[in-house]
Design a protein around this motif. Structure first.
Motif, PDB file in Angstrom:
ATOM      1  N   SER A 120       1.562  -8.629  14.050  1.00 54.55           N
ATOM      2  CA  SER A 120       2.136  -8.946  12.748  1.00 54.55           C
ATOM      3  C   SER A 120       1.697  -7.956  11.669  1.00 54.55           C
ATOM      4  O   SER A 120       2.252  -7.945  10.562  1.00 54.55           O
ATOM      5  N   TRP A 121       0.718  -7.120  11.962  1.00 53.63           N
ATOM      6  CA  TRP A 121       0.213  -6.156  10.990  1.00 53.63           C
ATOM      7  C   TRP A 121       1.289  -5.151  10.611  1.00 53.63           C
ATOM      8  O   TRP A 121       2.017  -4.636  11.462  1.00 53.63           O
ATOM      9  N   GLY A 122       1.393  -4.866   9.325  1.00 50.10           N
ATOM     10  CA  GLY A 122       2.441  -3.972   8.841  1.00 50.10           C
ATOM     11  C   GLY A 122       2.315  -2.548   9.319  1.00 50.10           C
ATOM     12  O   GLY A 122       3.280  -1.771   9.242  1.00 50.10           O
ATOM     13  N   GLY A 123       1.119  -2.171   9.809  1.00 44.71           N
ATOM     14  CA  GLY A 123       0.934  -0.806  10.286  1.00 44.71           C
ATOM     15  C   GLY A 123       1.442  -0.564  11.688  1.00 44.71           C
ATOM     16  O   GLY A 123       1.454   0.577  12.163  1.00 44.71           O
ATOM     17  N   CYS A 124       1.889  -1.629  12.373  1.00 45.86           N
ATOM     18  CA  CYS A 124       2.476  -1.474  13.708  1.00 45.86           C
ATOM     19  C   CYS A 124       3.944  -1.085  13.564  1.00 45.86           C
ATOM     20  O   CYS A 124       4.676  -1.663  12.748  1.00 45.86           O
ATOM     21  N   ASN A 125       4.382  -0.116  14.354  1.00 50.26           N
ATOM     22  CA  ASN A 125       5.778   0.311  14.253  1.00 50.26           C
ATOM     23  C   ASN A 125       6.245   0.869  15.591  1.00 50.26           C
ATOM     24  O   ASN A 125       5.441   1.170  16.470  1.00 50.26           O
ATOM     25  N   ARG A 126       7.545   1.000  15.706  1.00 49.85           N
ATOM     26  CA  ARG A 126       8.148   1.596  16.908  1.00 49.85           C
ATOM     27  C   ARG A 126       9.126   2.703  16.515  1.00 49.85           C
ATOM     28  O   ARG A 126      10.110   2.958  17.211  1.00 49.85           O
ATOM     29  N   ASP A 127       8.841   3.332  15.371  1.00 50.44           N
ATOM     30  CA  ASP A 127       9.711   4.403  14.903  1.00 50.44           C
ATOM     31  C   ASP A 127       9.138   5.790  15.186  1.00 50.44           C
ATOM     32  O   ASP A 127       9.626   6.805  14.674  1.00 50.44           O
TER      33      ASP A 127
END
Length: 247
Positions: A120-127
């Protein structure tokens, strides 16, 4: 003192199947800790933490066990060490916060832990931005290896901290306290539910026990803890008064 566990929301085990394309933005900051008033620290952190935070001992909820805690703020709504844009402004950042969004979870047997991540952390991404956990071959990246090592070190330090605290209880050095703080405007804040080392009990320990504390490094930690109590009122310019818990 419950908010520190609430920084974790959607925790799942790290795996190449689920996180093969996951990126971690290490510059995302500490916005997740906004509103956190206390944070657990390990014993080895006490000298560094004591320079900027008040360090006390608080119940863990497991029987009579206690653990060292750094007090980050004394009033609800205060974020004394966090800027408006989520940057940590104090020089020392407790390891509990530095390891986020990762955490070790017990895999069901002693000394068997699984590295997990709070998705849920905002620093996780798949971009494609940030640090990858796995490379194109599905192997751990150096970044992930460092994370595992950091969490392993933290876990070992946590186990040593439990021994440290158990020795404090065995020596009967802890005393339940409250803190009453009065702001320059006259507003009073009361902190409860924590313990500090009793100076008189420490001074009157038998010589052999004091020598043991000195030789194993505990005495240095205890005096750093006691000195840190001055920080209760420093950041908010409040006057403070430590009283016994039943006062």
């Amino acid at each position: 003192m419950t908010k520190q566990q609430m920084i974790y929301d959607q925790v799942v085990p790290v795996s190449k199947e689920r996180h093969g394309s996951l990126g971690v933005d290490t510059s995302f900051g500490y916005e997740f800790a906004r509103g956190v008033r206390t944070v657990p620290i390990v014993a080895a952190e006490i000298p560094q933490a004591a320079r900027e935070y008040a360090v006390v001992f608080a119940p863990t909820g497991n029987g009579n066990d206690v653990a060292p805690m750094a007090i980050l703020s004394v009033r609800e709504g205060e974020d004394l060490h966090l800027s408006n844009d989520g940057e940590w402004t104090a020089r020392y950042i407790p390891a509990f916060l530095r390891r986020y969004p990762f955490v070790f979870a017990n895999a069901g047997t002693a000394n068997n832990f699984t590295l997990c991540i709070d998705e849920s952390w905002g620093g996780c991404n798949r971009d494609g931005s940030g640090e990858n956990l796995f490379d194109e071959n599905g192997e751990r990246t150096e970044f992930l290896n460092q994370l595992v090592q950091f969490n392993q070190d933290f876990q070992r330090s946590s186990q040593m901290t439990e021994l440290f605290c158990s020795q404090l209880r065995e020596l009967d050095l802890l005393d339940a306290k409250q803190a009453k703080l009065t702001s320059p405007e006259g507003t009073e804040t009361r902190l409860t539910g924590f313990f500090i080392v009793d100076r008189e009990k420490l001074k009157t320990l038998p010589g052999d026990k004091l020598e043991k504390l000195s030789r194993n490094g505990m005495l240095e930690l205890l005096y750093a803890h006691l000195l840190s109590l001055h920080n209760l009122g420093v950041s908010t310019k409040s006057t403070q008064n430590l009283v016994t818990a039943n006062s």
